[in-house]
Design a protein around this motif. Structure first.
Motif, PDB file in Angstrom:
ATOM      1  N   TYR A 189       1.700  10.961  -0.820  1.00  0.00           N
ATOM      2  CA  TYR A 189       3.121  10.604  -0.817  1.00  0.00           C
ATOM      3  C   TYR A 189       3.666  10.507   0.604  1.00  0.00           C
ATOM      4  O   TYR A 189       4.438   9.596   0.920  1.00  0.00           O
ATOM      5  CB  TYR A 189       3.925  11.617  -1.635  1.00  0.00           C
ATOM      6  CG  TYR A 189       3.527  11.637  -3.091  1.00  0.00           C
ATOM      7  CD1 TYR A 189       3.773  10.534  -3.913  1.00  0.00           C
ATOM      8  CD2 TYR A 189       2.886  12.736  -3.648  1.00  0.00           C
ATOM      9  CE1 TYR A 189       3.398  10.533  -5.247  1.00  0.00           C
ATOM     10  CE2 TYR A 189       2.512  12.749  -4.982  1.00  0.00           C
ATOM     11  CZ  TYR A 189       2.766  11.642  -5.770  1.00  0.00           C
ATOM     12  OH  TYR A 189       2.394  11.647  -7.095  1.00  0.00           O
ATOM     13  N   LEU A 190       3.262  11.438   1.459  1.00  0.00           N
ATOM     14  CA  LEU A 190       3.709  11.416   2.850  1.00  0.00           C
ATOM     15  C   LEU A 190       3.234  10.145   3.559  1.00  0.00           C
ATOM     16  O   LEU A 190       4.026   9.448   4.207  1.00  0.00           O
ATOM     17  CB  LEU A 190       3.197  12.651   3.596  1.00  0.00           C
ATOM     18  CG  LEU A 190       3.502  12.686   5.093  1.00  0.00           C
ATOM     19  CD1 LEU A 190       5.011  12.761   5.334  1.00  0.00           C
ATOM     20  CD2 LEU A 190       2.792  13.856   5.745  1.00  0.00           C
ATOM     21  N   LEU A 191       1.950   9.830   3.428  1.00  0.00           N
ATOM     22  CA  LEU A 191       1.416   8.628   4.073  1.00  0.00           C
ATOM     23  C   LEU A 191       2.065   7.366   3.510  1.00  0.00           C
ATOM     24  O   LEU A 191       2.339   6.419   4.258  1.00  0.00           O
ATOM     25  CB  LEU A 191      -0.098   8.568   3.923  1.00  0.00           C
ATOM     26  CG  LEU A 191      -0.866   9.582   4.764  1.00  0.00           C
ATOM     27  CD1 LEU A 191      -2.343   9.579   4.394  1.00  0.00           C
ATOM     28  CD2 LEU A 191      -0.680   9.324   6.240  1.00  0.00           C
ATOM     29  N   MET A 220       4.355   5.679  -5.430  1.00  0.00           N
ATOM     30  CA  MET A 220       4.498   5.618  -6.885  1.00  0.00           C
ATOM     31  C   MET A 220       3.353   6.306  -7.613  1.00  0.00           C
ATOM     32  O   MET A 220       3.369   6.411  -8.838  1.00  0.00           O
ATOM     33  CB  MET A 220       4.619   4.158  -7.338  1.00  0.00           C
ATOM     34  CG  MET A 220       5.902   3.504  -6.829  1.00  0.00           C
ATOM     35  SD  MET A 220       5.998   1.746  -7.161  1.00  0.00           S
ATOM     36  CE  MET A 220       6.043   1.724  -8.931  1.00  0.00           C
ATOM     37  N   GLY A 221       2.363   6.785  -6.857  1.00  0.00           N
ATOM     38  CA  GLY A 221       1.260   7.517  -7.471  1.00  0.00           C
ATOM     39  C   GLY A 221       0.345   6.646  -8.305  1.00  0.00           C
ATOM     40  O   GLY A 221      -0.104   7.068  -9.377  1.00  0.00           O
ATOM     41  N   ALA A 222       0.051   5.440  -7.820  1.00  0.00           N
ATOM     42  CA  ALA A 222      -0.866   4.547  -8.537  1.00  0.00           C
ATOM     43  C   ALA A 222      -2.204   5.252  -8.763  1.00  0.00           C
ATOM     44  O   ALA A 222      -2.704   5.958  -7.880  1.00  0.00           O
ATOM     45  CB  ALA A 222      -1.074   3.255  -7.747  1.00  0.00           C
ATOM     46  N   LEU A 239       8.124   3.109   5.922  1.00  0.00           N
ATOM     47  CA  LEU A 239       9.016   3.118   7.096  1.00  0.00           C
ATOM     48  C   LEU A 239       8.439   2.292   8.236  1.00  0.00           C
ATOM     49  O   LEU A 239       9.152   1.550   8.910  1.00  0.00           O
ATOM     50  CB  LEU A 239       9.261   4.555   7.554  1.00  0.00           C
ATOM     51  CG  LEU A 239      10.128   5.414   6.636  1.00  0.00           C
ATOM     52  CD1 LEU A 239      10.138   6.868   7.112  1.00  0.00           C
ATOM     53  CD2 LEU A 239      11.540   4.863   6.564  1.00  0.00           C
ATOM     54  N   SER A 240       7.138   2.402   8.433  1.00  0.00           N
ATOM     55  CA  SER A 240       6.497   1.657   9.510  1.00  0.00           C
ATOM     56  C   SER A 240       6.479   0.163   9.223  1.00  0.00           C
ATOM     57  O   SER A 240       6.562  -0.651  10.150  1.00  0.00           O
ATOM     58  CB  SER A 240       5.079   2.177   9.740  1.00  0.00           C
ATOM     59  OG  SER A 240       5.113   3.519  10.189  1.00  0.00           O
ATOM     60  N   ALA A 241       6.379  -0.207   7.958  1.00  0.00           N
ATOM     61  CA  ALA A 241       6.427  -1.624   7.592  1.00  0.00           C
ATOM     62  C   ALA A 241       7.768  -2.220   8.017  1.00  0.00           C
ATOM     63  O   ALA A 241       7.813  -3.319   8.584  1.00  0.00           O
ATOM     64  CB  ALA A 241       6.214  -1.796   6.090  1.00  0.00           C
ATOM     65  N   VAL A 242       8.835  -1.487   7.774  1.00  0.00           N
ATOM     66  CA  VAL A 242      10.158  -1.931   8.218  1.00  0.00           C
ATOM     67  C   VAL A 242      10.197  -1.968   9.744  1.00  0.00           C
ATOM     68  O   VAL A 242      10.699  -2.913  10.352  1.00  0.00           O
ATOM     69  CB  VAL A 242      11.269  -1.021   7.658  1.00  0.00           C
ATOM     70  CG1 VAL A 242      12.623  -1.372   8.246  1.00  0.00           C
ATOM     71  CG2 VAL A 242      11.309  -1.106   6.133  1.00  0.00           C
ATOM     72  N   GLY A 243       9.628  -0.948  10.370  1.00  0.00           N
ATOM     73  CA  GLY A 243       9.603  -0.870  11.823  1.00  0.00           C
ATOM     74  C   GLY A 243       8.874  -2.030  12.483  1.00  0.00           C
ATOM     75  O   GLY A 243       9.230  -2.443  13.592  1.00  0.00           O
ATOM     76  N   LEU A 244       7.863  -2.572  11.820  1.00  0.00           N
ATOM     77  CA  LEU A 244       7.146  -3.729  12.365  1.00  0.00           C
ATOM     78  C   LEU A 244       8.054  -4.947  12.511  1.00  0.00           C
ATOM     79  O   LEU A 244       7.832  -5.795  13.374  1.00  0.00           O
ATOM     80  CB  LEU A 244       5.954  -4.102  11.468  1.00  0.00           C
ATOM     81  CG  LEU A 244       4.729  -3.212  11.536  1.00  0.00           C
ATOM     82  CD1 LEU A 244       3.718  -3.654  10.476  1.00  0.00           C
ATOM     83  CD2 LEU A 244       4.099  -3.228  12.914  1.00  0.00           C
ATOM     84  N   THR A 255       0.831  -1.208   0.000  1.00  0.00           N
ATOM     85  CA  THR A 255       0.000   0.000   0.000  1.00  0.00           C
ATOM     86  C   THR A 255       0.867   1.260   0.000  1.00  0.00           C
ATOM     87  O   THR A 255       0.520   2.245  -0.658  1.00  0.00           O
ATOM     88  CB  THR A 255      -0.969   0.012   1.197  1.00  0.00           C
ATOM     89  OG1 THR A 255      -0.236  -0.023   2.422  1.00  0.00           O
ATOM     90  CG2 THR A 255      -1.941  -1.151   1.145  1.00  0.00           C
ATOM     91  N   GLY A 256       1.985   1.211   0.717  1.00  0.00           N
ATOM     92  CA  GLY A 256       2.889   2.358   0.728  1.00  0.00           C
ATOM     93  C   GLY A 256       3.494   2.629  -0.635  1.00  0.00           C
ATOM     94  O   GLY A 256       3.565   3.773  -1.081  1.00  0.00           O
ATOM     95  N   LEU A 257       3.918   1.560  -1.309  1.00  0.00           N
ATOM     96  CA  LEU A 257       4.474   1.729  -2.661  1.00  0.00           C
ATOM     97  C   LEU A 257       3.434   2.269  -3.628  1.00  0.00           C
ATOM     98  O   LEU A 257       3.748   3.114  -4.472  1.00  0.00           O
ATOM     99  CB  LEU A 257       5.028   0.397  -3.180  1.00  0.00           C
ATOM    100  CG  LEU A 257       6.394  -0.020  -2.652  1.00  0.00           C
ATOM    101  CD1 LEU A 257       6.764  -1.411  -3.153  1.00  0.00           C
ATOM    102  CD2 LEU A 257       7.463   0.987  -3.036  1.00  0.00           C
TER     103      LEU A 257
END
Length: 123
Positions: free
Chosen positions: A45-47, A25-27, A53-58, A19-21
């Protein structure tokens, strides 16, 4: 049981990477969704970046609680936006992800409480 927990976290993180990508990427679907909410495009883009970043943080034990907390707030906003703008069919995914993040927070809080109890006993 621990393996199931890690699989759950990897799947959850994977969903937020996707979802972040899509946002970063402006889908087209994301652009249309944010436009239908009348939100500025930069918020998408911010979200998206925060979700990545949060996905990595999980996946990192030290940052898991913060990441799950941040994602919980994002999901409350997403769910609220879909409900306010009458996009009821789009509420299922944010609702499921919200519950999943709350589970991560609850388990994390329980582990913190157990650690505190052990420290008190050992002191």
């Amino acid at each position: 049981m621990r393996v199931i927990g890690y699989i759950f976290l990897v799947v959850l993180a994977g969903v937020f990477v996707m979802t972040g990508l899509n946002k970063v990427m402006g889908a087209e679907m994301m652009v249309q969704t944010f436009e239908s909410f009348s939100y500025p495009k930069w918020t998408m883009y911010l979200l998206g970046a925060v979700e990545l970043l949060s996905a990595v943080g999980l996946l990192i034990p030290r940052t898991r609680m913060v990441a799950a907390g941040v994602l919980t707030f994002i999901l409350i906003g997403a769910l609220g936006s879909h409900l306010i703008y009458g996009q009821y069919g789009a509420t299922a995914l944010p609702a499921i992800l919200l519950v999943a993040n709350i589970v991560v927070l609850a388990i994390g809080m329980r582990k913190l409480e157990e650690e505190e109890i052990l420290e008190v006993i050992q002191a």
